[in-house]
Write a protein that holds these residues in place. Structure first.
Motif, mmCIF file in Angstrom:
data_model
loop_
_atom_site.group_PDB
_atom_site.id
_atom_site.type_symbol
_atom_site.label_atom_id
_atom_site.label_comp_id
_atom_site.label_asym_id
_atom_site.label_seq_id
_atom_site.Cartn_x
_atom_site.Cartn_y
_atom_site.Cartn_z
ATOM 1 N N VAL A 187 0.914 -1.186 -0.028
ATOM 2 C CA VAL A 187 0.132 -0.067 -0.075
ATOM 3 C C VAL A 187 0.922 1.116 -0.146
ATOM 4 N N ILE B 123 -3.669 1.645 -2.834
ATOM 5 C CA ILE B 123 -5.152 1.647 -2.652
ATOM 6 C C ILE B 123 -5.757 2.189 -4.028
ATOM 7 N N THR C 286 -5.261 -0.538 -6.598
ATOM 8 C CA THR C 286 -6.065 -1.558 -6.597
ATOM 9 C C THR C 286 -7.481 -1.097 -7.238
ATOM 10 N N ARG C 287 -7.996 0.191 -6.873
ATOM 11 C CA ARG C 287 -9.268 0.512 -7.261
ATOM 12 C C ARG C 287 -8.960 0.476 -8.865
ATOM 13 N N ILE D 20 -4.079 -7.213 -0.630
ATOM 14 C CA ILE D 20 -3.095 -6.131 0.114
ATOM 15 C C ILE D 20 -2.345 -6.387 0.944
ATOM 16 N N TYR E 133 -5.506 0.962 6.096
ATOM 17 C CA TYR E 133 -5.158 0.577 4.772
ATOM 18 C C TYR E 133 -5.833 -0.657 4.388
ATOM 19 N N ALA F 268 -9.336 0.379 3.641
ATOM 20 C CA ALA F 268 -9.493 1.274 2.403
ATOM 21 C C ALA F 268 -9.203 0.206 1.169
ATOM 22 N N GLY F 269 -8.399 -0.735 1.345
ATOM 23 C CA GLY F 269 -8.283 -1.897 0.403
ATOM 24 C C GLY F 269 -9.503 -2.674 0.014
ATOM 25 N N ALA G 155 -11.854 -0.607 -1.952
ATOM 26 C CA ALA G 155 -11.415 -0.353 -3.341
ATOM 27 C C ALA G 155 -11.726 -1.632 -4.103
#
Length: 239
Positions: free
Chosen positions: A55, A63, A66-67, A80, A89, A92-93, A96
């Motif tokens: 990350v 992140i 990944t999106r 992640i 993170y 957020a991962g 995403a």
């Protein structure tokens, strides 16, 4: 053969990962990236089965990478890598679109197991762990009734019940017991839920339920230090 893309800005770590993966008869490293921009670009070009994503990288972080991969390379699934078991993170991962997260100190056999499960279309962590991450880092995910996703209207009453049970962190066996169904029936309903909602796995079911307001986060709780996060018999669940 599982094709892998390693995204990490530390060359020694990428080398160590490559050595572990290339020793496995069912894995091959398709490419390496040292930042998120390169990872997203290589994912589009190489179409790996699994992307192992750090990350904290210069430029585009893991992140956002990944999106982009989830959007542009939907057949590639992202794992992640986090420094701690449960952190922002990881949350957020998951938001995403990652298939799961693993701490960087994961043992090699657990990492290999997670990769194989993710490549097979499963999640790399249980719904229960996913829920704990959301409850700790996403108290704002409380959509009202008018904001709920219109895709929910496609679900039958029984599919909605299964969705709610999975969102609370229950396994197939636990859902079957709660709803007085056969476990195979639960699996069938859950598979239909995934298709109708356009979700990849159980972890995304939990994220969806929170994001759409079906489930409200409980007050933040401290996670036990030995909480299992890696794939395996106790943490990885298929539909």
């Amino acid at each position: 053969m599982i094709r892998l893309l390693i995204a990490d800005d530390e060359s020694l770590l990428r080398m160590a990962f490559r050595m572990v993966f290339e020793a496995e008869p069912d894995m091959e490293v398709a490419g390496e990236a040292d930042d998120g921009e390169q990872a997203a670009r290589l994912a589009r070009h190489l179409r790996p089965d699994v992307v192992l994503m750090d990350v904290r990288m210069p430029g585009l972080d893991g992140i956002e990478a990944t999106r982009r991969i989830v959007r542009d390379s939907p057949r590639s699934r992202v794992l992640i890598l986090t420094t701690f078991d449960l952190d922002e993170y990881a949350f957020a991962g998951l938001k995403a679109g990652a298939a799961g997260f693993l701490p960087k100190n994961t043992r090699p056999q657990e990492l290999l197991s997670a990769i194989r499960n993710v490549a097979a279309g499963e999640a790399a962590l249980s719904p229960r762990v996913t829920r704990r991450v959301l409850e700790r880092f996403a108290p704002q995910m409380t959509a009202g009734p008018d904001e709920r996703d219109e895709r929910l209207g496609q679900l039958t009453a029984r599919e909605h019940e299964v969705l709610m049970q999975v969102a609370r962190g229950l396994s197939n066996a636990e859902v079957a017991a709660a709803l007085h169904l056969a476990e195979a029936t639960v699996k069938t309903h859950l598979s239909r839920v995934l298709v109708k909602l356009g979700l990849r796995d159980r972890a995304q079911v939990v994220v969806f339920a929170y994001d759409s307001g079906l489930v409200r986060p409980a007050p933040p709780l401290s996670a036990p230090p030995d909480s299992p996060l890696c794939a395996g018999s106790s943490t990885t669940a298929s539909p």
